[in-house]
Motif scaffolding. Structure first.
Motif, PDB file in Angstrom:
ATOM      1  N   PHE A 198       0.824  -1.202   0.000  1.00 54.83           N
ATOM      2  CA  PHE A 198       0.000   0.000   0.000  1.00 54.83           C
ATOM      3  C   PHE A 198       0.864   1.259   0.000  1.00 54.83           C
ATOM      4  CE2 PHE A 198      -3.072  -3.085   1.501  1.00 54.83           C
ATOM      5  CZ  PHE A 198      -4.262  -2.644   0.945  1.00 54.83           C
ATOM      6  N   VAL A 199       0.354   2.250  -0.720  1.00 51.73           N
ATOM      7  CA  VAL A 199       0.922   3.593  -0.704  1.00 51.73           C
ATOM      8  C   VAL A 199      -0.178   4.498  -0.185  1.00 51.73           C
ATOM      9  CG1 VAL A 199       1.977   5.443  -2.052  1.00 51.73           C
ATOM     10  CG2 VAL A 199       2.378   3.054  -2.683  1.00 51.73           C
ATOM     11  N   GLN A 223      -4.304  16.621  -3.014  1.00 52.00           N
ATOM     12  CA  GLN A 223      -2.847  16.530  -2.910  1.00 52.00           C
ATOM     13  C   GLN A 223      -2.415  15.093  -2.668  1.00 52.00           C
ATOM     14  OE1 GLN A 223      -1.885  19.336   0.187  1.00 52.00           O
ATOM     15  NE2 GLN A 223      -1.997  21.116  -1.185  1.00 52.00           N
ATOM     16  N   ALA A 224      -3.209  14.367  -1.901  1.00 54.94           N
ATOM     17  CA  ALA A 224      -2.903  12.962  -1.641  1.00 54.94           C
ATOM     18  C   ALA A 224      -2.997  12.134  -2.921  1.00 54.94           C
ATOM     19  CB  ALA A 224      -3.849  12.407  -0.581  1.00 54.94           C
ATOM     20  N   VAL A 225      -4.019  12.396  -3.720  1.00 49.79           N
ATOM     21  CA  VAL A 225      -4.171  11.688  -4.993  1.00 49.79           C
ATOM     22  C   VAL A 225      -2.944  11.910  -5.865  1.00 49.79           C
ATOM     23  CG1 VAL A 225      -5.463  11.572  -7.149  1.00 49.79           C
ATOM     24  CG2 VAL A 225      -6.691  11.711  -4.979  1.00 49.79           C
ATOM     25  N   ALA A 226      -2.511  13.163  -5.970  1.00 44.00           N
ATOM     26  CA  ALA A 226      -1.359  13.477  -6.803  1.00 44.00           C
ATOM     27  C   ALA A 226      -0.102  12.775  -6.304  1.00 44.00           C
ATOM     28  CB  ALA A 226      -1.153  14.992  -6.842  1.00 44.00           C
ATOM     29  N   ALA A 227       0.104  12.777  -4.986  1.00 38.23           N
ATOM     30  CA  ALA A 227       1.297  12.155  -4.423  1.00 38.23           C
ATOM     31  C   ALA A 227       1.299  10.644  -4.607  1.00 38.23           C
ATOM     32  CB  ALA A 227       1.404  12.496  -2.934  1.00 38.23           C
ATOM     33  N   ILE A 228       0.161  10.022  -4.384  1.00 40.55           N
ATOM     34  CA  ILE A 228       0.068   8.564  -4.512  1.00 40.55           C
ATOM     35  C   ILE A 228       0.156   8.139  -5.965  1.00 40.55           C
ATOM     36  CG2 ILE A 228      -1.526   6.615  -4.235  1.00 40.55           C
ATOM     37  CD1 ILE A 228      -2.434   7.915  -1.599  1.00 40.55           C
ATOM     38  N   GLN A 229      -0.509   8.869  -6.822  1.00 40.14           N
ATOM     39  CA  GLN A 229      -0.493   8.538  -8.246  1.00 40.14           C
ATOM     40  C   GLN A 229       0.920   8.617  -8.808  1.00 40.14           C
ATOM     41  OE1 GLN A 229      -3.911   9.454 -11.326  1.00 40.14           O
ATOM     42  NE2 GLN A 229      -2.635  11.243 -11.027  1.00 40.14           N
ATOM     43  N   ALA A 230       1.725   9.536  -8.298  1.00 40.31           N
ATOM     44  CA  ALA A 230       3.106   9.693  -8.759  1.00 40.31           C
ATOM     45  C   ALA A 230       3.953   8.457  -8.451  1.00 40.31           C
ATOM     46  CB  ALA A 230       3.736  10.926  -8.114  1.00 40.31           C
ATOM     47  N   GLU A 231       3.481   7.614  -7.532  1.00 40.60           N
ATOM     48  CA  GLU A 231       4.207   6.390  -7.174  1.00 40.60           C
ATOM     49  C   GLU A 231       3.915   5.234  -8.125  1.00 40.60           C
ATOM     50  OE1 GLU A 231       6.436   6.151  -4.504  1.00 40.60           O
ATOM     51  OE2 GLU A 231       6.184   8.330  -4.609  1.00 40.60           O
ATOM     52  N   GLY A 232       3.023   5.452  -9.103  1.00 40.81           N
ATOM     53  CA  GLY A 232       2.726   4.416 -10.080  1.00 40.81           C
ATOM     54  C   GLY A 232       1.913   3.268  -9.530  1.00 40.81           C
TER      55      GLY A 232
END
Length: 379
Positions: A65-66, A102-111
């Motif tokens: 999980f991220v 902001q959480a969506v953007a950060a998590i999505q950046a993790e692929g």
């Protein structure tokens, strides 16, 4: 997707659904949350996520999980023993829509392979604002308002969908609507729904909230969608509301008392007449110009009758004055499918009218969702 572990993003709106138990019709906005908490409400979103993820504990080794810190994700994952990485920390415990985005953007950046989010329609809108078009998502229902098709039908259903993916079972994809209603209007008894867009979700029809053809419907949610569509269509027309539970759901969403086995007259979301007789109804509608009266009716009984079963107040003279083109026929798809292809039946008492009204007609089956069915006079 990952070749080893399934990488899953997790975002929890900690205050999702907090207004439900205290009848606030939603949880959008800091002021509403504060009012709900003062009234004794307790947040339930983490509990709902726990219900979903507990089903996945046997697959812990296959999942990574991220997530966000604290109540936005890490607390639940730590309690359940899952492996996780934290990539976002909100500035305040009073989280906001901006924190979700902001959480969506950060998590999505993790692929991540899949983004799970817990909340209601407001949360779905926040996710939609920043999500990549091809990012796979799935909502865990935790809010008061859940009209959007991006949610599983229950927290456990969300867990089952992820379980299937982890096991490598084939999972089709589909685009599902992101919808929301105006909470302020809803508290005044008015349902005004709007479609904001769509997101990509797993198409596990028995587990994902069905507002389109093909899935098992959640009656409560589908009836709310049907009601939202009817209410959105109304401009300044008068509504003749027929009998039956589907029509009753529309009346309920408008905040009006309904005659389940009778006919009511509504204008501007005000009840003009309740349980009207044929004579009373005719006297009212006959003085309204053609085209300004809409008839909202549903399928009555197990044989598919539209007219002539429980709504005899809708006489041929009233029906002719209203006109077939002004009929809004409402029904859930499950009710239509139960007829196994048989036509809907007309038994107005006037064979000529039944013949004139026979043929294909659009049935409202959800929000911006219609299907064509055949009307046929009783032989």
């Amino acid at each position: 997707m990952s070749t080893s572990r399934l990488v899953v993003g997790l975002i929890i709106n900690p205050f999702a659904g907090v207004g439900g138990s205290v009848a606030l019709k939603g949880s959008d906005g800091k002021a509403t949350r504060e009012q709900a908490l003062k009234l004794g409400a307790t947040p339930k979103a983490q509990q709902r996520v726990t219900q979903a993820l507990t089903l996945l504990q046997p697959q812990q080794e296959a999942l990574e999980f991220v997530t966000c810190s604290g109540a936005m994700g890490a607390d639940v994952l730590r309690q359940l023993g899952f492996s996780y990485r934290t990539v976002f920390t909100p500035a305040d415990t009073e989280t906001s829509a901006q924190d979700t985005q902001q959480a969506v953007a950060a998590i999505q950046a993790e692929g991540v392979d899949l983004l799970l989010f817990a909340g209601g329609d407001g949360t779905a809108r926040d996710v939609y604002e920043v999500i990549d078009d091809e990012q796979l998502v799935l909502g865990i229902p935790a809010g008061v308002k859940i009209h959007s098709g991006v949610y599983a039908v229950s927290p456990k259903a969300a867990g089952r969908v992820v379980e299937r993916i982890v096991r490598g079972e084939l999972s089709s994809l589909k685009r599902a609507d992101v919808m929301d209603i105006d909470e302020a209007l809803f508290r005044q008894g008015t349902v005004k729904a709007r479609r904001y867009g769509d997101m990509l979700i797993p198409a596990e029809l028995e587990y994902v909230q069905a507002v389109k053809m093909g899935g098992i419907e959640s009656d409560e949610l589908v009836l709310a969608d049907i009601a939202a569509e009817v209410i959105e269509r109304v401009d300044d027309e008068y509504l003749v509301m027929g009998s039956g539970s589907t029509v009753a759901a529309v009346m309920e969403e408008m905040g009006l008392e309904n005659t389940l086995l009778g006919v009511d007259l509504v204008h501007d979301q005000q009840l003009l007449g309740s349980d009207l007789t044929e004579q009373q109804l005719y006297q009212q509608v006959a003085n309204i110009e053609p085209g300004k009266v809409k008839l909202v009716i549903t399928v009555i009984g197990g044989q598919g009758h539209v007219l002539g079963r429980g709504n005899q107040q809708l006489s041929p003279r009233i029906l002719r004055h209203i006109g077939r083109e002004n009929v809004w026929l409402v029904a859930t798809k499950s009710k239509l499918e139960s007829l196994q292809g048989r036509p809907l039946l007309l038994d107005s008492g006037d064979e000529t009218l039944d013949q004139e009204w026979s043929g294909l007609i659009a049935v409202i089956t959800g929000y911006h969702d219609e299907v064509l069915v055949r009307l046929q006079g009783v032989a």
